[in-house]
Design a protein around this motif. Structure first.
Motif, PDB file in Angstrom:
ATOM      1  N   GLY A 193       0.767  -1.445   0.056  1.00 14.64           N
ATOM      2  CA  GLY A 193       0.025  -0.199   0.056  1.00 14.64           C
ATOM      3  C   GLY A 193       0.891   1.321   0.054  1.00 14.64           C
ATOM      4  N   SER A 194       2.108   1.150  -0.676  1.00 16.94           N
ATOM      5  CA  SER A 194       2.974   2.480  -0.503  1.00 16.94           C
ATOM      6  C   SER A 194       2.261   3.506  -1.453  1.00 16.94           C
ATOM      7  CB  SER A 194       4.183   2.032  -1.229  1.00 16.94           C
ATOM      8  OG  SER A 194       5.094   3.286  -1.593  1.00 16.94           O
ATOM      9  N   LYS A 195       2.270   4.769  -0.892  1.00 19.99           N
ATOM     10  CA  LYS A 195       1.608   6.023  -1.662  1.00 19.99           C
ATOM     11  C   LYS A 195       2.686   6.588  -2.691  1.00 19.99           C
ATOM     12  CE  LYS A 195       1.041  10.906  -0.761  1.00 19.99           C
ATOM     13  NZ  LYS A 195       1.673  11.373  -1.984  1.00 19.99           N
ATOM     14  N   GLU A 196       3.969   5.996  -2.599  1.00 21.68           N
ATOM     15  CA  GLU A 196       4.906   6.336  -3.474  1.00 21.68           C
ATOM     16  C   GLU A 196       4.681   5.532  -4.944  1.00 21.68           C
ATOM     17  OE1 GLU A 196       5.640   6.019  -0.447  1.00 21.68           O
ATOM     18  OE2 GLU A 196       6.131   8.062   0.087  1.00 21.68           O
ATOM     19  N   ASP A 197       4.259   4.239  -4.749  1.00 16.12           N
ATOM     20  CA  ASP A 197       4.053   3.196  -5.773  1.00 16.12           C
ATOM     21  C   ASP A 197       2.710   3.744  -6.413  1.00 16.12           C
ATOM     22  OD1 ASP A 197       6.382   1.857  -5.157  1.00 16.12           O
ATOM     23  OD2 ASP A 197       5.241   0.336  -4.194  1.00 16.12           O
ATOM     24  N   LEU A 198       1.809   4.250  -5.747  1.00 14.83           N
ATOM     25  CA  LEU A 198       0.588   4.545  -6.162  1.00 14.83           C
ATOM     26  C   LEU A 198       0.554   5.835  -7.012  1.00 14.83           C
ATOM     27  CD1 LEU A 198      -2.539   4.177  -6.643  1.00 14.83           C
ATOM     28  CD2 LEU A 198      -2.990   5.299  -4.450  1.00 14.83           C
ATOM     29  N   ASP A 199       1.364   6.876  -6.464  1.00 16.30           N
ATOM     30  CA  ASP A 199       1.487   7.879  -7.291  1.00 16.30           C
ATOM     31  C   ASP A 199       2.659   7.665  -8.698  1.00 16.30           C
ATOM     32  OD1 ASP A 199       0.488   9.451  -5.169  1.00 16.30           O
ATOM     33  OD2 ASP A 199       2.469  10.011  -4.324  1.00 16.30           O
ATOM     34  N   GLU A 200       3.325   6.984  -8.662  1.00 17.04           N
ATOM     35  CA  GLU A 200       4.026   6.476  -9.679  1.00 17.04           C
ATOM     36  C   GLU A 200       3.238   5.980 -10.746  1.00 17.04           C
ATOM     37  OE1 GLU A 200       8.223   4.657 -11.219  1.00 17.04           O
ATOM     38  OE2 GLU A 200       7.798   4.535  -8.930  1.00 17.04           O
ATOM     39  N   MET A 201       2.192   4.731 -10.233  1.00 17.55           N
ATOM     40  CA  MET A 201       1.447   4.140 -11.141  1.00 17.55           C
ATOM     41  C   MET A 201       0.714   5.214 -11.833  1.00 17.55           C
ATOM     42  SD  MET A 201       0.277   1.247  -8.165  1.00 17.55           S
ATOM     43  CE  MET A 201      -1.218   1.122  -9.081  1.00 17.55           C
ATOM     44  N   ILE A 202       0.041   6.111 -11.346  1.00 23.36           N
ATOM     45  CA  ILE A 202      -0.835   7.183 -11.774  1.00 23.36           C
ATOM     46  C   ILE A 202      -0.214   8.061 -12.894  1.00 23.36           C
ATOM     47  CG2 ILE A 202      -2.169   9.185 -11.426  1.00 23.36           C
ATOM     48  CD1 ILE A 202      -2.984   8.133  -8.568  1.00 23.36           C
ATOM     49  N   ALA A 203       1.144   8.228 -12.473  1.00 22.97           N
ATOM     50  CA  ALA A 203       2.074   9.042 -13.555  1.00 22.97           C
ATOM     51  C   ALA A 203       2.277   8.497 -14.671  1.00 22.97           C
ATOM     52  CB  ALA A 203       3.243   9.497 -12.780  1.00 22.97           C
ATOM     53  N   LEU A 204       2.664   7.065 -14.474  1.00 24.44           N
ATOM     54  CA  LEU A 204       3.235   6.220 -15.574  1.00 24.44           C
ATOM     55  C   LEU A 204       1.826   6.090 -16.552  1.00 24.44           C
ATOM     56  CD1 LEU A 204       5.279   3.539 -13.767  1.00 24.44           C
ATOM     57  CD2 LEU A 204       6.215   5.233 -15.493  1.00 24.44           C
ATOM     58  N   ARG A 205       0.691   5.607 -15.905  1.00 21.91           N
ATOM     59  CA  ARG A 205      -0.651   5.275 -16.723  1.00 21.91           C
ATOM     60  C   ARG A 205      -0.863   6.759 -17.590  1.00 21.91           C
ATOM     61  NH1 ARG A 205      -1.839   0.154 -15.887  1.00 21.91           N
ATOM     62  NH2 ARG A 205      -1.632  -0.550 -13.489  1.00 21.91           N
ATOM     63  N   ARG A 206      -0.909   7.774 -16.744  1.00 23.73           N
ATOM     64  CA  ARG A 206      -1.123   8.889 -17.617  1.00 23.73           C
ATOM     65  C   ARG A 206      -0.227   9.399 -18.749  1.00 23.73           C
ATOM     66  NH1 ARG A 206      -0.986  12.698 -12.986  1.00 23.73           N
ATOM     67  NH2 ARG A 206      -3.193  12.308 -12.446  1.00 23.73           N
ATOM     68  N   THR A 207       1.048   9.164 -18.639  1.00 25.52           N
ATOM     69  CA  THR A 207       1.917   9.260 -19.709  1.00 25.52           C
ATOM     70  C   THR A 207       1.832   8.222 -20.681  1.00 25.52           C
ATOM     71  OG1 THR A 207       3.461   9.860 -18.083  1.00 25.52           O
ATOM     72  CG2 THR A 207       4.400   9.397 -20.361  1.00 25.52           C
ATOM     73  N   ALA A 208       1.263   6.908 -20.304  1.00 25.72           N
ATOM     74  CA  ALA A 208       1.137   5.926 -21.468  1.00 25.72           C
ATOM     75  C   ALA A 208      -0.041   6.302 -22.380  1.00 25.72           C
ATOM     76  CB  ALA A 208       1.020   4.617 -20.639  1.00 25.72           C
ATOM     77  N   SER A 209      -0.996   7.069 -21.763  1.00 25.30           N
ATOM     78  CA  SER A 209      -2.097   7.256 -22.453  1.00 25.30           C
ATOM     79  C   SER A 209      -2.028   8.627 -23.545  1.00 25.30           C
ATOM     80  CB  SER A 209      -3.225   7.964 -21.542  1.00 25.30           C
ATOM     81  OG  SER A 209      -3.071   9.270 -20.938  1.00 25.30           O
ATOM     82  N   GLU A 210      -0.639   9.221 -23.202  1.00 26.87           N
ATOM     83  CA  GLU A 210      -0.342  10.067 -23.953  1.00 26.87           C
ATOM     84  C   GLU A 210       0.533   9.874 -25.168  1.00 26.87           C
ATOM     85  OE1 GLU A 210       1.459  12.845 -21.426  1.00 26.87           O
ATOM     86  OE2 GLU A 210      -0.540  13.515 -20.487  1.00 26.87           O
TER      87      GLU A 210
END
Length: 834
Positions: A193-210
Motif C-alpha cells: 500500500g505504498s503511496k509512492e508506488d500509487l503516485d508513480e502508477m498514476i503518473a506512468l499510466r497518464r503518460t502512457a495514455s499520451e
C-alpha cells in the motif's frame, strides 16, 4: 570490470564491490550466465561526464594497485545511470549491464583500462538492450509469481525502470513499457500500500495514455486503469483534484461508448458526481447524478444484469437530494422543532457561530471547487450542505457545553478559511458582472480572467475552499458595498489564512524590490495586514523556490522586503494598525501611487484604523486632508505637521500630497549642561510646566486645527533676495527667544511683521512625568532640556477673527532657542489654523 556511477565513496570500500551480487546472479541463472571475474565500482560525480582528471587518475591508480598480482585480465568499462548504495535490485541490474557489455565488447575487441581520465558511457545497441532487459524482467517476475519473494518484485521494478530509460520517447513500444512498469508497481502496491508506488502508477499510466493515438482501443484500457488508480488515491487522501480528473475521464469514456452500452459508464459518472456533491454540496452535481442514473435505468429494463444496480443508485441519489433539501428547510424555518439529527440548542449554536464568522469575512468569496462567486447566503448554504455540518449535528451527547462550543467554532472557522489575492491590475480584469452566476474556470478571453483562474487554482492547491479577488468580489456599482469593502479590507486581509501575491514583472530571484507592486497604494495595506504571504513570479512559480509556508518568515525574502519598502522587520511581520507614529506610516506610502488620485488616502484608512466615508470624485487633497484631520483628532500626533512643500487647500497645516513625507528631518541635539540649571528661575520653570500640563491635545473643530503651541512672535523680517520660475523669496527672520534664521518661501511676506509667529506644536505626550513619591523638579528640568533643543517651527500668519494660516516653506524651518533663560519666557497659545 570497472563500473562508473554517481556514488561518492572510496573504491577500496568493500561496499562498492558487486562481486557477491554477481555470484548470486550466476547461481540464480546457472544456465544463462557465468561469472569468472570480480567487478568494482568507480565513483563519479555525474554519470554523463568525466571525473576531474586528478580524482579519476587517483581512483584508477588505486584500482590498479588493488588488482596487481591477480594475473592477466581483460578490462571492461561501463556506466549505469543509477546510484548504487548496496541495494540488491540495483546490483542485479548493474550485473546484467556489465555482463552484456563484456559479451558485446569481446565481439568488438577488449577495451584496455585508460591511463587518462577519459572513461565515457559505453553506448549499447538499443534494440538488443531493451529485449535483453525485458527477458530478465519477465524471468524475475515469473520467479516472483512462484516464490512471492519481495526482492524479485523489487528487482523487476528496477529493471522495468531501466528498460524505460533505454526506450526513446518515440519508440513504438514505449507505452507498453510504461504499462508494464505500472502493472508491476500495482502488484507491490497491493502488498504494502505504498503511496509512492500509487503516485508513480498514476503518473506512468497518464503518460502512457499520451503516447498512443486517441482512437487506439488500447488507450481506452489505459484510461480505465488510470481511473481505477485515481479512485484508489481519492479514497485514501480525499483529494478533490483526483475526483475532478476522475469525472473528466468518465465523461470522456461516456462519449466514446455507443449508446446501447452506456449503462455502466453512466453509473460510474453519476457515482463520481455524487461523491463531489457530498463534499461540495452544489445542487448541480446531485441533479446531474440523478439524471445520469435515470438514463442508465432506461437502458436496463427488468431482467437486465444492471437493472437492480441502476434502480438502487437512482433511489440513493434522490434520497440524498431530498434529505439535503429537508435539512436546509428545517434549519431556515423559524421556530422549527428539532428532529432526529441534532438538538435545537446544537443547531442554534452552529447558527450563531456561522453568523459571527461570515460577518467578519468578505461579502463575496469565490468557491474554489466550482469557480462560482458566492454571496454570504450562498456561503452559508454550502456550509449547511457540507459533511462538516452533518458531523456537528451528530456531536455525541457526552460532550459538555464547553467542548461542544469549541468543536463547533473550530469546524466553522476551518470551513470558512480563505485566501486573498494581491496583484497589479492589468488588462481585461473581470468584474462581478462578468462572472456572476458563472463558473470562472469555464470562462476565457482576457489576461485578467486567466490570472483570476490561476489564483483560484493556486488557492485550491493550498487547500482553501474560498478565495477573494478585488476584481470580481466587490459590486462596484453599489456605493454602499464599495464603502463597506474599503472600510473592511484591512481586516479581511488580516483575517485571511493566506495572501497570494502575483508579481507579473518579476522573472527571477533577486528582483523582488524592482516590482511595480511596491509602488502601488493599495498593496501597502495588503502587505502589512496579511500575516501569511506567498510571492509568485510572472510564470506563477514560487519566488526563489523557497519551500516555506510564509515568505514573511524567510530571512532572505524579508531582507528584500525591507529594501523595497523601507519598513522594519517588526512592522512587516507584526504590524498593528492605528495612529501611533503617524509620520513614519505616511512616509511608507509617500512613494506610492493609485489610479484614482483620492484612493491614495482611502488605501491608508485601514493602516491608521480610521473609519471615514468614501466620496469618489472629491479631490485627492481633500481626501488626504480628511485623513490627516482624523489622525490628529484621534491621537494629537503633531508629527504629521513636519513637512516642507506645497500646502493643502483643505487646511494650510497639511501638505497637498504625501510627497513631503519622503524627507525625514535630521536635527542634531544639543548636549546637556547640568551646570546651567543652577542659575534658572525655579518659579518660572514650574509655571511653564503647569501651563503645558494643562494644554489639551491638538484636534479639529469646525474645520479648524486647534493646535496647542509654544509661540515665538516675529520681531523683524529682512529680505535677502528672490528668484523667478517659480517665484521664491528668501528672508532672515528674527523672533523672540530664538536665534535668527533663514527661510525660503513661495509668498512675499511684505510689511507688517507683527502678524507673523513662529510656533512649536505641542503634544501632551512630550511632557515628562514626575516620579512617584518624589517632587517634580526632575520632570521640570527634563522639560527644560527638551525645550532648549532645536525644533521644526511653523510660520503662522494672523488673520481676522483670531485665526491663523500656515505659510508653507520649501525647506524645514529649523529654529534654535537662544538659551534656557529665554525658554522660560516662552508663550503658550492654542491658535485656530485654517
Amino acid at each position: 570490470m570497472l563500473f562508473l556511477h554517481s556514488l561518492d565513496s572510496d573504491p577500496t570500500d568493500g561496499n562498492v564491490l558487486v562481486t557477491r551480487h554477481l555470484e548470486a546472479f550466476s547461481k540464480a541463472f546457472p544456465d544463462k550466465f557465468l561469472v569468472s571475474s570480480p567487478a568494482y565500482v568507480v565513483p563519479t560525480v555525474n554519470s554523463d561526464s568525466t571525473l576531474p582528471g586528478e580524482t579519476l587518475s587517483q581512483r584508477l591508480s588505486s584500482l590498479k594497485t588493488m588488482l596487481d598480482g591477480d594475473g592477466d585480465r581483460d578490462w571492461h568499462a561501463s556506466i549505469f545511470p543509477g546510484v548504487f548504495k548496496g541495494q540488491p535490485e540495483i546490483a542485479w541490474t548493474v550485473a546484467l549491464l556489465l555482463l552484456k557489455d563484456i559479451d558485446e565488447t569481446k565481439a568488438r575487441g577488449t577495451i584496455p583500462i585508460p591511463t587518462e581520465p577519459a572513461l565515457k558511457r559505453v553506448p549499447l545497441p538499443l534494440a538488443n538492450d531493451r529485449l535483453a532487459l525485458k527477458d530478465l524482467a519477465d524471468l524475475l517476475f515469473n520467479s516472483f509469481r512462484k516464490t512471492e519473494r519481495e526482492r524479485d518484485l523489487d528487482a523487476t521494478i528496477t529493471l522495468g525502470r531501466t528498460i524505460l530509460e533505454f526506450t526513446p520517447l518515440q519508440h513504438p513500444h514505449r507505452h507498453s513499457t510504461l504499462i508494464n512498469v505500472a502493472d508491476v508497481l500495482s502488484e507491490r502496491f497491493e502488498q504494502n500500500g505504498s503511496k509512492e508506488d500509487l503516485d508513480e502508477m498514476i503518473a506512468l499510466r497518464r503518460t502512457a495514455s499520451e503516447c498512443i493515438a486517441p482512437d487506439d482501443p488500447q488507450r481506452q484500457i489505459i484510461l480505465l486503469n488510470l481511473d481505477g488508480c485515481l479512485y484508489k488515491r481519492f479514497r485514501r487522501e480525499d483529494a478533490m483534484a483526483d475526483l475532478q480528473e476522475i469525472i473528466s475521464l468518465r465523461r470522456a469514456a461516456l462519449e466514446r461508448t455507443p449508446p446501447p452500452n452506456q449503462c455502466r459508464p453512466l453509473l460510474d459518472l453519476a457515482n463520481a458526481l455524487h461523491e463531489l456533491f457530498q463534499r461540495q454540496g452544489l445542487a448541480d452535481n446531485i441533479v446531474e447524478a440523478i439524471s445520469l442514473a435515470q438514463a442508465a435505468l432506461n437502458l436496463c429494463p427488468p431482467g437486465h444484469p444492471n437493472h437492480a444496480l441502476s434502480r438502487d443508485r437512482l433511489a440513493g441519489y434522490v434520497e440524498t437530494k431530498v434529505r439535503e433539501e429537508a435539512a436546509r428547510a428545517h434549519v431556515r424555518e423559524p421556530g422549527a422543532t428539532p428532529s432526529g439529527s441534532g438538538s435545537s440548542d446544537v443547531r442554534q449554536s452552529i447558527k450563531t457561530v456561522v453568523s459571527d464568522t461570515v460577518e467578519r469575512i468578505p461579502l463575496r468569496l469565490i468557491h474554489t471547487h466550482s469557480g462560482v462567486v458566492c454571496d454570504r447566503n450562498a456561503q452559508v448554504s454550502l456550509f449547511e450542505a457540507s459533511p462538516q455540518y452533518k458531523r456537528l449535528l451528530s456531536l455525541p451527547s457526552s460532550l459538555d457545553s464547553q467542548q461542544r462550543e469549541t468543536e463547533i467554532k473550530d469546524t466553522v472557522l476551518e470551513h470558512f478559511k480563505y485566501a486573498m489575492f494581491s496583484h497589479r491590475w492589468g488588462n481585461g480584469e473581470p468584474s462581478l458582472r462578468d462572472v456572476e452566476g458563472k463558473r470562472i474556470y469555464l470562462l476565457g478571453g482576457t489576461d485578467g480572467m486567466a490570472k483570476l483562474q490561476r489564483f483560484c487554482i493556486l488557492a485550491l492547491r493550498h487547500n482553501f475552499l474560498w478565495a477573494w479577488s478585488d476584481t470580481c468580489c466587490i459590486d462596484k456599482d453599489s456605493s454602499a458595498e464599495v464603502q463597506e469593502a474599503i472600510g473592511s479590507m484591512f481586516c479581511w486581509y488580516r483575517w485571511s489564512s493566506l495572501t497570494i501575491v502575483h508579481l507579473s514583472d518579476v522573472l527571477d530571484a533577486g528582483s523582488l524590490a524592482d516590482s511595480v507592486w511596491f509602488t502601488r497604494g493599495w498593496t501597502l495595506q495588503e502587505l502589512l495586514a496579511s500575516r501569511t504571504v506567498l510571492f509568485y513570479m510572472q510564470d506563477w512559480s514560487l519566488y526563489m523556490n523557497i519551500d516555506a509556508a510564509n515568505h514573511k518568515t524567510d530571512l532572505a525574502v524579508l531582507k528584500e522586503l525591507r529594501k523595497a519598502t523601507g519598513i522594519t522587520d517588526q512592522h512587516l511581520t507584526n504590524f498593528c494598525p492605528g495612529v501611533d507614529d503617524a509620520r513614519t506610516r505616511l512616509r511608507w506610502a509617500s512613494r506610492r501611487h493609485t489610479t484614482r488620485p483620492e484612493d491614495i488616502a482611502y488605501s491608508l484608512f485601514g493602516i491608521f484604523k480610521v473609519h471615514l466615508p468614501i466620496f469618489y470624485g472629491e479631490s485627492a487633497e481633500h481626501a488626504l486632508g480628511r485623513l490627516l484631520a482624523e489622525i490628529i483628532s484621534g491621537s494629537g500626533d503633531v508629527s504629521v505637521l513636519d513637512w516642507a512643500g506645497k500646502a493643502s487647500t483643505f487646511n494650510s497645516c497639511f501638505p497637498a500630497n504625501l510627497v513631503p513625507y519622503q524627507t525625514v528631518s535630521n536635527i542634531q541635539p544639543i548636549p546637556s549642561d547640568p551646570a546651567k540649571l543652577s542659575h534658572l528661575d525655579f518659579e518660572k520653570a514650574h509655571k511653564l510646566y503647569g501651563k503645558l500640563a494643562s494644554l489639551p491635545r491638538a484636534g479639529f473643530v469646525n474645520s479648524k486645527l486647534m493646535l496647542p503651541s509654544l509661540v515665538y512672535p516675529v520681531t523683524a523680517v529682512k529680505f535677502q533676495g528672490s528668484s523667478t520660475s517659480p517665484a521664491r523669496y528668501t528672508y532672515e527672520i528674527h523672533a523672540s527667544q530664538l536665534s535668527p534664521l533663514d527661510v525660503t518661501l513661495s509668498v512675499n511676506l511684505g510689511e507688517g511683521v507683527s502678524r507673523y509667529n513662529l510656533v512649536r506644536p505641542w503634544h501632551p505626550k512630550a511632557l515628562p512625568t514626575p516620579t512617584v513619591d518624589d517632587d517634580d523638579d526632575d520632570a521640570v528640568w527634563e522639560l527644560l532640556e527638551q525645550l532648549k533643543q532645536p525644533f521644526n517651527a511653523l510660520l503662522l500668519k494672523k488673520l481676522p477673527h483670531n485665526e491663523y494660516r500656515r505659510i508653507a516653506s520649501d525647506c524645514w524651518i529649523t529654529a534654535f532657542p537662544q538659551d534656557l533663560n529665554t525658554v522660560l519666557d516662552s508663550q503658550v497659545l492654542i491658535p485656530q489654523i485654517v
